[in-house]
Design a protein around this motif. Sequence first.
Motif, PDB file in Angstrom:
ATOM      1  N   MET A 140       1.862  -5.357  -9.940  1.00 17.34           N
ATOM      2  CA  MET A 140       1.219  -5.744  -8.686  1.00 17.34           C
ATOM      3  C   MET A 140       1.035  -7.255  -8.646  1.00 17.34           C
ATOM      4  O   MET A 140       0.763  -7.871  -9.677  1.00 17.34           O
ATOM      5  CB  MET A 140      -0.140  -5.049  -8.531  1.00 17.34           C
ATOM      6  CG  MET A 140      -0.859  -5.371  -7.228  1.00 17.34           C
ATOM      7  SD  MET A 140      -2.535  -4.673  -7.133  1.00 17.34           S
ATOM      8  CE  MET A 140      -2.160  -2.939  -7.010  1.00 17.34           C
ATOM      9  N   SER A 172      -6.657  -0.253   1.362  1.00 18.78           N
ATOM     10  CA  SER A 172      -7.503   0.063   0.209  1.00 18.78           C
ATOM     11  C   SER A 172      -8.938  -0.385   0.454  1.00 18.78           C
ATOM     12  O   SER A 172      -9.173  -1.489   0.937  1.00 18.78           O
ATOM     13  CB  SER A 172      -6.956  -0.629  -1.050  1.00 18.78           C
ATOM     14  OG  SER A 172      -7.718  -0.289  -2.179  1.00 18.78           O
ATOM     15  N   HIS A 212      -2.675 -14.462   1.911  1.00 19.93           N
ATOM     16  CA  HIS A 212      -1.753 -13.420   2.369  1.00 19.93           C
ATOM     17  C   HIS A 212      -0.537 -14.116   2.965  1.00 19.93           C
ATOM     18  O   HIS A 212      -0.409 -14.254   4.187  1.00 19.93           O
ATOM     19  CB  HIS A 212      -2.450 -12.538   3.393  1.00 19.93           C
ATOM     20  CG  HIS A 212      -1.932 -11.150   3.464  1.00 19.93           C
ATOM     21  ND1 HIS A 212      -2.260 -10.174   2.554  1.00 19.93           N
ATOM     22  CD2 HIS A 212      -1.102 -10.547   4.355  1.00 19.93           C
ATOM     23  CE1 HIS A 212      -1.680  -9.034   2.866  1.00 19.93           C
ATOM     24  NE2 HIS A 212      -0.954  -9.244   3.957  1.00 19.93           N
ATOM     25  N   VAL A 226      -1.180 -10.345  -6.634  1.00 21.08           N
ATOM     26  CA  VAL A 226      -2.402 -10.564  -5.866  1.00 21.08           C
ATOM     27  C   VAL A 226      -2.620 -12.060  -5.692  1.00 21.08           C
ATOM     28  O   VAL A 226      -2.535 -12.823  -6.661  1.00 21.08           O
ATOM     29  CB  VAL A 226      -3.625  -9.956  -6.594  1.00 21.08           C
ATOM     30  CG1 VAL A 226      -4.903 -10.210  -5.787  1.00 21.08           C
ATOM     31  CG2 VAL A 226      -3.440  -8.469  -6.844  1.00 21.08           C
ATOM     32  N   PHE A 269       0.229  -7.700  -2.721  1.00 23.40           N
ATOM     33  CA  PHE A 269      -1.034  -7.694  -1.972  1.00 23.40           C
ATOM     34  C   PHE A 269      -1.186  -6.460  -1.072  1.00 23.40           C
ATOM     35  O   PHE A 269      -1.179  -6.537   0.154  1.00 23.40           O
ATOM     36  CB  PHE A 269      -1.299  -8.990  -1.183  1.00 23.40           C
ATOM     37  CG  PHE A 269      -0.139  -9.679  -0.499  1.00 23.40           C
ATOM     38  CD1 PHE A 269       0.576  -9.066   0.511  1.00 23.40           C
ATOM     39  CD2 PHE A 269       0.195 -10.982  -0.848  1.00 23.40           C
ATOM     40  CE1 PHE A 269       1.599  -9.717   1.170  1.00 23.40           C
ATOM     41  CE2 PHE A 269       1.218 -11.654  -0.197  1.00 23.40           C
ATOM     42  CZ  PHE A 269       1.912 -11.019   0.811  1.00 23.40           C
ATOM     43  N   PRO A 270      -1.382  -5.281  -1.676  1.00 24.45           N
ATOM     44  CA  PRO A 270      -1.388  -4.032  -0.911  1.00 24.45           C
ATOM     45  C   PRO A 270      -2.543  -3.902   0.074  1.00 24.45           C
ATOM     46  O   PRO A 270      -3.694  -4.210  -0.234  1.00 24.45           O
ATOM     47  CB  PRO A 270      -1.464  -2.956  -1.996  1.00 24.45           C
ATOM     48  CG  PRO A 270      -2.041  -3.643  -3.185  1.00 24.45           C
ATOM     49  CD  PRO A 270      -1.527  -5.043  -3.125  1.00 24.45           C
ATOM     50  N   GLN A 291      -7.751  -4.815  -3.461  1.00 26.06           N
ATOM     51  CA  GLN A 291      -6.525  -4.566  -4.210  1.00 26.06           C
ATOM     52  C   GLN A 291      -6.836  -4.129  -5.645  1.00 26.06           C
ATOM     53  O   GLN A 291      -6.214  -3.202  -6.176  1.00 26.06           O
ATOM     54  CB  GLN A 291      -5.658  -5.820  -4.201  1.00 26.06           C
ATOM     55  CG  GLN A 291      -5.250  -6.274  -2.799  1.00 26.06           C
ATOM     56  CD  GLN A 291      -4.459  -7.553  -2.816  1.00 26.06           C
ATOM     57  OE1 GLN A 291      -3.466  -7.674  -3.534  1.00 26.06           O
ATOM     58  NE2 GLN A 291      -4.881  -8.530  -2.021  1.00 26.06           N
ATOM     59  N   GLN A 328      -6.744   3.569  -3.143  1.00 28.49           N
ATOM     60  CA  GLN A 328      -7.411   3.485  -4.438  1.00 28.49           C
ATOM     61  C   GLN A 328      -7.643   4.875  -5.024  1.00 28.49           C
ATOM     62  O   GLN A 328      -7.647   5.040  -6.246  1.00 28.49           O
ATOM     63  CB  GLN A 328      -8.734   2.733  -4.329  1.00 28.49           C
ATOM     64  CG  GLN A 328      -9.798   3.417  -3.496  1.00 28.49           C
ATOM     65  CD  GLN A 328     -11.159   2.756  -3.622  1.00 28.49           C
ATOM     66  OE1 GLN A 328     -11.623   2.472  -4.721  1.00 28.49           O
ATOM     67  NE2 GLN A 328     -11.789   2.504  -2.487  1.00 28.49           N
ATOM     68  N   TYR A 335      -5.829  -1.090  -8.210  1.00 26.41           N
ATOM     69  CA  TYR A 335      -5.186  -1.419  -9.490  1.00 26.41           C
ATOM     70  C   TYR A 335      -5.975  -0.875 -10.675  1.00 26.41           C
ATOM     71  O   TYR A 335      -5.403  -0.324 -11.631  1.00 26.41           O
ATOM     72  CB  TYR A 335      -5.044  -2.936  -9.603  1.00 26.41           C
ATOM     73  CG  TYR A 335      -4.378  -3.390 -10.889  1.00 26.41           C
ATOM     74  CD1 TYR A 335      -2.998  -3.334 -11.029  1.00 26.41           C
ATOM     75  CD2 TYR A 335      -5.131  -3.866 -11.965  1.00 26.41           C
ATOM     76  CE1 TYR A 335      -2.378  -3.747 -12.196  1.00 26.41           C
ATOM     77  CE2 TYR A 335      -4.525  -4.271 -13.138  1.00 26.41           C
ATOM     78  CZ  TYR A 335      -3.147  -4.209 -13.249  1.00 26.41           C
ATOM     79  OH  TYR A 335      -2.535  -4.601 -14.416  1.00 26.41           O
ATOM     80  N   GLY A 378       0.821  -1.201   0.000  1.00 28.58           N
ATOM     81  CA  GLY A 378       0.000   0.000   0.000  1.00 28.58           C
ATOM     82  C   GLY A 378       0.853   1.248   0.000  1.00 28.58           C
ATOM     83  O   GLY A 378       0.545   2.234  -0.699  1.00 28.58           O
ATOM     84  N   CYS A 408      -6.165  -8.965   3.052  1.00 28.65           N
ATOM     85  CA  CYS A 408      -6.404  -7.843   2.143  1.00 28.65           C
ATOM     86  C   CYS A 408      -7.165  -8.417   0.940  1.00 28.65           C
ATOM     87  O   CYS A 408      -6.545  -8.884  -0.020  1.00 28.65           O
ATOM     88  CB  CYS A 408      -5.092  -7.215   1.693  1.00 28.65           C
ATOM     89  SG  CYS A 408      -4.117  -6.512   3.043  1.00 28.65           S
TER      90      CYS A 408
END
Length: 320
Positions: free
Chosen positions: A268, A211, A303, A270, A207-208, A282, A256, A286, A188, A277
Amino acid sequence: MPTIDMTLDELRQYKGTNPCPVDLDSFWDESIQEMKSVHANVELVPSKFQVPSADCFDLYFTGVGGARIHAKYLRPKHASEPHPAVVNFHGYSLDSGDWIDKLSYVSLGYSVLAMDCRGQGGKSEDSGSIKGGNTYFGHIIRGLDMGPKHLLFRQIFLDTAQLAGIAMELPEVDGTRVGAFGESQGGGLVLACAALEPRIKLAAPVFPFLSDYKRVWDMDLDVSAYQELRNYFRQFDPLHEREDEIFENLGYIDIQFLAKRIRGKVMMAVGLMDTVCPPSTQFAAYNKINAEKQVVIYPDFAHERLPGINDRTLEFMCGL
């Protein structure tokens, strides 16, 4: 394909749930100007950890609000100058990690700066005078009742951009060739950094975190990393009389809504089984990125360690 959230086709179209504050752009424009007005007073202190291939320093700078922020700084001894650099951000409540973790980038001839987030597991100060919230965790809600300028993640987002700017001004670094990478909270912060310092050339979030808070709430996944959202309502708004207001205020620190500012190339990663998350949160970020981008999908992973992603990230950063 396994899913705990949406189908992949739905994820690629999802635009987010959390409300966006109407003055978000002016809020962050003013915040950036505040950051730029701070005299950073950068200090380099030789670290106890030293290796033949790199000069290693504890780097300190003053961020918004006067906090002294710490980062590990590794500079290759025999690299050409100016050379590329990468900034690295860590997971929630952790710290900048061991020095050895950065040496793969030093071997490429890159400088590395790894930041300790305010008030978490490292050496950075948390100097805010905040009512409510704790320090080690609770950063999402810290300052929530005092207005968006007091949100702790506002300050942390600005710290990431300030550190990137400091890296770009180092005499040994080519300021046009700076990248950012990190996982979870670090992911993030990579997106926040690339948004608030658009000179970032390459950004690799994994995996930010941070968001689409309302989506996390709607999925009943405000546990684990997002548990403080539930704690906040239970303690300060048990009848949810301020729910709309609270999620709109959280929108100021929702990555976001910053993603459209990114100009650098993004890769990114995921995991579609991520319950910490959720994938939709995410993709909410994106899908708002207008710059060149790609997403690496791990269908069966949550995660957790994503096999090969560190190698892919390093290869990606070879494009600096």
